[in-house]
Design a protein around this motif. Structure first.
Motif, PDB file in Angstrom:
ATOM      1  N   GLU A 116       3.146 -10.854  14.040  1.00 52.20           N
ATOM      2  CA  GLU A 116       2.535 -12.022  13.499  1.00 52.20           C
ATOM      3  C   GLU A 116       3.523 -13.047  13.470  1.00 52.20           C
ATOM      4  OE1 GLU A 116       1.235 -11.033   9.230  1.00 52.20           O
ATOM      5  OE2 GLU A 116       0.011  -9.333  10.156  1.00 52.20           O
ATOM      6  N   VAL A 117       4.760 -12.729  13.524  1.00 51.65           N
ATOM      7  CA  VAL A 117       5.826 -13.974  13.456  1.00 51.65           C
ATOM      8  C   VAL A 117       6.364 -14.211  14.701  1.00 51.65           C
ATOM      9  CG1 VAL A 117       6.508 -13.706  10.924  1.00 51.65           C
ATOM     10  CG2 VAL A 117       7.805 -12.347  12.799  1.00 51.65           C
ATOM     11  N   LEU A 118       5.847 -13.437  15.657  1.00 50.21           N
ATOM     12  CA  LEU A 118       6.663 -13.856  17.023  1.00 50.21           C
ATOM     13  C   LEU A 118       5.632 -14.248  17.952  1.00 50.21           C
ATOM     14  CD1 LEU A 118       8.332 -10.189  17.912  1.00 50.21           C
ATOM     15  CD2 LEU A 118       9.410 -12.209  17.141  1.00 50.21           C
ATOM     16  N   SER A 119       5.649 -15.414  18.734  1.00 47.87           N
ATOM     17  CA  SER A 119       5.195 -15.866  19.570  1.00 47.87           C
ATOM     18  C   SER A 119       4.628 -15.100  20.631  1.00 47.87           C
ATOM     19  CB  SER A 119       5.523 -17.229  20.044  1.00 47.87           C
ATOM     20  OG  SER A 119       4.941 -17.841  21.127  1.00 47.87           O
ATOM     21  N   PRO A 120       3.544 -14.834  21.289  1.00 49.47           N
ATOM     22  CA  PRO A 120       3.247 -14.043  22.405  1.00 49.47           C
ATOM     23  C   PRO A 120       4.093 -14.272  23.459  1.00 49.47           C
ATOM     24  CG  PRO A 120       1.218 -14.741  21.444  1.00 49.47           C
ATOM     25  CD  PRO A 120       2.267 -15.597  20.689  1.00 49.47           C
ATOM     26  N   GLU A 121       4.634 -15.872  23.695  1.00 54.47           N
ATOM     27  CA  GLU A 121       5.381 -16.279  24.620  1.00 54.47           C
ATOM     28  C   GLU A 121       6.993 -16.261  24.147  1.00 54.47           C
ATOM     29  OE1 GLU A 121       2.630 -18.273  23.728  1.00 54.47           O
ATOM     30  OE2 GLU A 121       1.385 -17.038  25.066  1.00 54.47           O
ATOM     31  N   ILE A 122       7.367 -15.497  23.278  1.00 53.83           N
ATOM     32  CA  ILE A 122       8.789 -15.591  22.977  1.00 53.83           C
ATOM     33  C   ILE A 122       9.669 -15.269  24.104  1.00 53.83           C
ATOM     34  CG2 ILE A 122       8.581 -12.960  22.153  1.00 53.83           C
ATOM     35  CD1 ILE A 122      10.880 -13.917  20.113  1.00 53.83           C
ATOM     36  N   VAL A 123      10.792 -15.796  24.027  1.00 51.82           N
ATOM     37  CA  VAL A 123      11.771 -15.645  25.018  1.00 51.82           C
ATOM     38  C   VAL A 123      13.208 -15.333  24.592  1.00 51.82           C
ATOM     39  CG1 VAL A 123      13.147 -16.825  26.948  1.00 51.82           C
ATOM     40  CG2 VAL A 123      10.653 -17.587  26.598  1.00 51.82           C
ATOM     41  N   GLY A 137       8.139 -12.507  26.352  1.00 51.17           N
ATOM     42  CA  GLY A 137       6.891 -11.984  25.746  1.00 51.17           C
ATOM     43  C   GLY A 137       7.330 -11.056  24.790  1.00 51.17           C
ATOM     44  N   VAL A 138       6.306 -10.422  24.227  1.00 51.29           N
ATOM     45  CA  VAL A 138       6.340  -9.306  23.061  1.00 51.29           C
ATOM     46  C   VAL A 138       7.008  -8.174  23.758  1.00 51.29           C
ATOM     47  CG1 VAL A 138       5.470  -8.043  21.168  1.00 51.29           C
ATOM     48  CG2 VAL A 138       4.916 -10.771  21.631  1.00 51.29           C
ATOM     49  N   ASP A 139       6.522  -7.824  25.119  1.00 50.81           N
ATOM     50  CA  ASP A 139       6.911  -6.835  25.573  1.00 50.81           C
ATOM     51  C   ASP A 139       8.412  -6.821  26.079  1.00 50.81           C
ATOM     52  OD1 ASP A 139       4.378  -5.551  25.559  1.00 50.81           O
ATOM     53  OD2 ASP A 139       3.912  -6.144  27.558  1.00 50.81           O
ATOM     54  N   GLY A 140       8.947  -8.169  26.337  1.00 51.90           N
ATOM     55  CA  GLY A 140      10.210  -8.362  26.866  1.00 51.90           C
ATOM     56  C   GLY A 140      10.784  -8.059  25.401  1.00 51.90           C
ATOM     57  N   PHE A 141      10.619  -8.607  24.163  1.00 50.02           N
ATOM     58  CA  PHE A 141      11.225  -8.607  22.974  1.00 50.02           C
ATOM     59  C   PHE A 141      11.513  -6.914  22.733  1.00 50.02           C
ATOM     60  CE2 PHE A 141      11.018  -7.749  18.452  1.00 50.02           C
ATOM     61  CZ  PHE A 141      11.920  -8.573  17.939  1.00 50.02           C
ATOM     62  N   ASP A 142      10.417  -6.157  22.951  1.00 45.35           N
ATOM     63  CA  ASP A 142      10.507  -4.665  22.542  1.00 45.35           C
ATOM     64  C   ASP A 142      11.479  -4.107  23.529  1.00 45.35           C
ATOM     65  OD1 ASP A 142       8.457  -4.918  20.696  1.00 45.35           O
ATOM     66  OD2 ASP A 142       7.003  -4.244  22.027  1.00 45.35           O
ATOM     67  N   GLU A 143      11.342  -4.425  24.945  1.00 45.75           N
ATOM     68  CA  GLU A 143      12.255  -3.987  25.764  1.00 45.75           C
ATOM     69  C   GLU A 143      13.880  -4.262  25.399  1.00 45.75           C
ATOM     70  OE1 GLU A 143      13.580  -4.285  30.730  1.00 45.75           O
ATOM     71  OE2 GLU A 143      11.962  -5.515  29.599  1.00 45.75           O
ATOM     72  N   GLY A 152       5.096 -22.076  13.331  1.00 44.82           N
ATOM     73  CA  GLY A 152       4.986 -21.038  12.459  1.00 44.82           C
ATOM     74  C   GLY A 152       5.272 -19.491  13.056  1.00 44.82           C
ATOM     75  N   ARG A 153       5.548 -19.579  14.366  1.00 42.41           N
ATOM     76  CA  ARG A 153       6.230 -18.340  14.775  1.00 42.41           C
ATOM     77  C   ARG A 153       7.267 -18.656  15.954  1.00 42.41           C
ATOM     78  NH1 ARG A 153       0.662 -15.641  17.879  1.00 42.41           N
ATOM     79  NH2 ARG A 153       1.120 -13.811  16.444  1.00 42.41           N
ATOM     80  N   ILE A 154       8.001 -17.370  15.946  1.00 42.18           N
ATOM     81  CA  ILE A 154       9.316 -17.499  16.675  1.00 42.18           C
ATOM     82  C   ILE A 154       8.998 -17.542  18.256  1.00 42.18           C
ATOM     83  CG2 ILE A 154      11.593 -16.262  17.302  1.00 42.18           C
ATOM     84  CD1 ILE A 154      11.296 -15.085  14.599  1.00 42.18           C
ATOM     85  N   SER A 155       9.476 -18.618  18.947  1.00 43.03           N
ATOM     86  CA  SER A 155       9.019 -18.756  20.436  1.00 43.03           C
ATOM     87  C   SER A 155      10.643 -18.444  21.191  1.00 43.03           C
ATOM     88  CB  SER A 155       8.577 -20.181  20.533  1.00 43.03           C
ATOM     89  OG  SER A 155       9.419 -21.174  20.161  1.00 43.03           O
ATOM     90  N   GLY A 156      11.799 -18.702  20.718  1.00 43.46           N
ATOM     91  CA  GLY A 156      13.027 -18.682  21.229  1.00 43.46           C
ATOM     92  C   GLY A 156      13.660 -17.655  20.397  1.00 43.46           C
ATOM     93  N   TYR A 157      14.521 -16.828  21.090  1.00 40.82           N
ATOM     94  CA  TYR A 157      15.503 -16.062  20.288  1.00 40.82           C
ATOM     95  C   TYR A 157      16.873 -15.904  21.127  1.00 40.82           C
ATOM     96  CZ  TYR A 157      17.547 -11.930  17.891  1.00 40.82           C
ATOM     97  OH  TYR A 157      18.644 -11.046  17.489  1.00 40.82           O
ATOM     98  N   GLU A 158      17.851 -16.641  20.660  1.00 42.64           N
ATOM     99  CA  GLU A 158      19.206 -16.373  21.510  1.00 42.64           C
ATOM    100  C   GLU A 158      20.034 -15.888  20.630  1.00 42.64           C
ATOM    101  OE1 GLU A 158      20.375 -19.796  24.131  1.00 42.64           O
ATOM    102  OE2 GLU A 158      18.793 -21.021  23.264  1.00 42.64           O
ATOM    103  N   VAL A 159      21.012 -15.077  21.662  1.00 40.34           N
ATOM    104  CA  VAL A 159      22.006 -14.294  20.984  1.00 40.34           C
ATOM    105  C   VAL A 159      23.490 -14.572  21.500  1.00 40.34           C
ATOM    106  CG1 VAL A 159      23.080 -12.029  20.146  1.00 40.34           C
ATOM    107  CG2 VAL A 159      20.589 -12.452  20.095  1.00 40.34           C
ATOM    108  N   TYR A 160      24.409 -15.197  20.827  1.00 45.57           N
ATOM    109  CA  TYR A 160      25.756 -15.578  21.322  1.00 45.57           C
ATOM    110  C   TYR A 160      26.549 -14.497  20.246  1.00 45.57           C
ATOM    111  CZ  TYR A 160      23.706 -19.630  23.046  1.00 45.57           C
ATOM    112  OH  TYR A 160      23.030 -20.712  23.701  1.00 45.57           O
ATOM    113  N   ALA A 161      27.153 -13.384  21.008  1.00 46.47           N
ATOM    114  CA  ALA A 161      27.888 -12.353  20.411  1.00 46.47           C
ATOM    115  C   ALA A 161      29.348 -12.341  21.027  1.00 46.47           C
ATOM    116  CB  ALA A 161      27.255 -11.280  20.360  1.00 46.47           C
ATOM    117  N   ASP A 162      30.018 -11.641  20.184  1.00 44.54           N
ATOM    118  CA  ASP A 162      31.468 -11.016  20.741  1.00 44.54           C
ATOM    119  C   ASP A 162      31.054 -10.144  21.837  1.00 44.54           C
ATOM    120  OD1 ASP A 162      33.914 -10.193  21.375  1.00 44.54           O
ATOM    121  OD2 ASP A 162      34.490 -10.029  19.254  1.00 44.54           O
ATOM    122  N   THR A 163      30.831 -10.672  23.045  1.00 43.11           N
ATOM    123  CA  THR A 163      30.403  -9.594  24.303  1.00 43.11           C
ATOM    124  C   THR A 163      31.619  -8.766  24.573  1.00 43.11           C
ATOM    125  OG1 THR A 163      31.009 -11.185  25.915  1.00 43.11           O
ATOM    126  CG2 THR A 163      28.661 -11.268  25.116  1.00 43.11           C
TER     127      THR A 163
END
Length: 163
Positions: free
Chosen positions: A54-61, A79-85, A141-152
């Motif tokens: 409900e909160v993730l856009s089907p096109e989330i990157v 996409g949601v499949d990519g998010f799950d992967e 109202g949905r998350i369309s992008g999620y970027e992570v910058y971490a201590d790789t």
């Protein structure tokens, strides 16, 4: 919730131990995008897949910045499949001990969340403490992008057998 899971079933996966930390936000930030991100983290901690949809856009990157030769989950997922992967690959390598969200910065439909956490590397048994920043884009109202910058480097080091 902290500590080991009583059983190793899927219900006790790495998200089972996500602990929510103190949160702050600029007074000038719009509540809408922040509310979506708060809901996302609550649903993620509860492992509520239907709620997440409900909160993730089907096109989330999803973009995890880093070298994929060192971190198997680094790269871009669509996409949601990519998010799950993405979550599946991370969960195969690390168990979340705890993650504290220490600060929020929101500007329009962009929300930046600063985190500090502890993870256990499954292949090596090493525990690491590392910081990361998550950058979310919220659209309608949905998350369309999620970027992570971490201590790789910390994550890559924890996975290495030759250390």
């Amino acid at each position: 919730v902290q500590g080991p899971c009583p059983d190793r079933s899927r219900r006790c996966g790495p998200l089972a131990r996500l602990r929510l930390g103190p949160m702050t936000m600029s007074d000038a930030s719009p509540a809408g995008a922040r509310d979506v991100i708060d809901r996302y983290f609550s649903l993620l901690a509860a492992r509520d897949r239907d709620g997440l949809l409900e909160v993730l856009s089907p096109e989330i990157v999803v973009t995890y910045h880093g070298q994929d030769v060192r971190l198997p989950w680094a790269g871009r997922y669509e996409g949601v499949d990519g998010f799950d992967e993405f979550l599946g690959i991370v969960a195969a390598h690390f168990e979340v001990v705890n993650v504290d969200r220490s600060a929020y910065i929101a500007d329009g439909d962009q929300v930046v969340v600063q985190c500090q956490g502890t993870w256990l590397a499954k292949p090596t048994g090493r525990e690491i403490n590392a910081g990361m920043v998550n950058v979310f884009s919220v659209d309608a109202g949905r998350i369309s992008g999620y970027e992570v910058y971490a201590d790789t480097e910390a994550f890559a080091h924890a996975l290495r057998d030759d250390v």
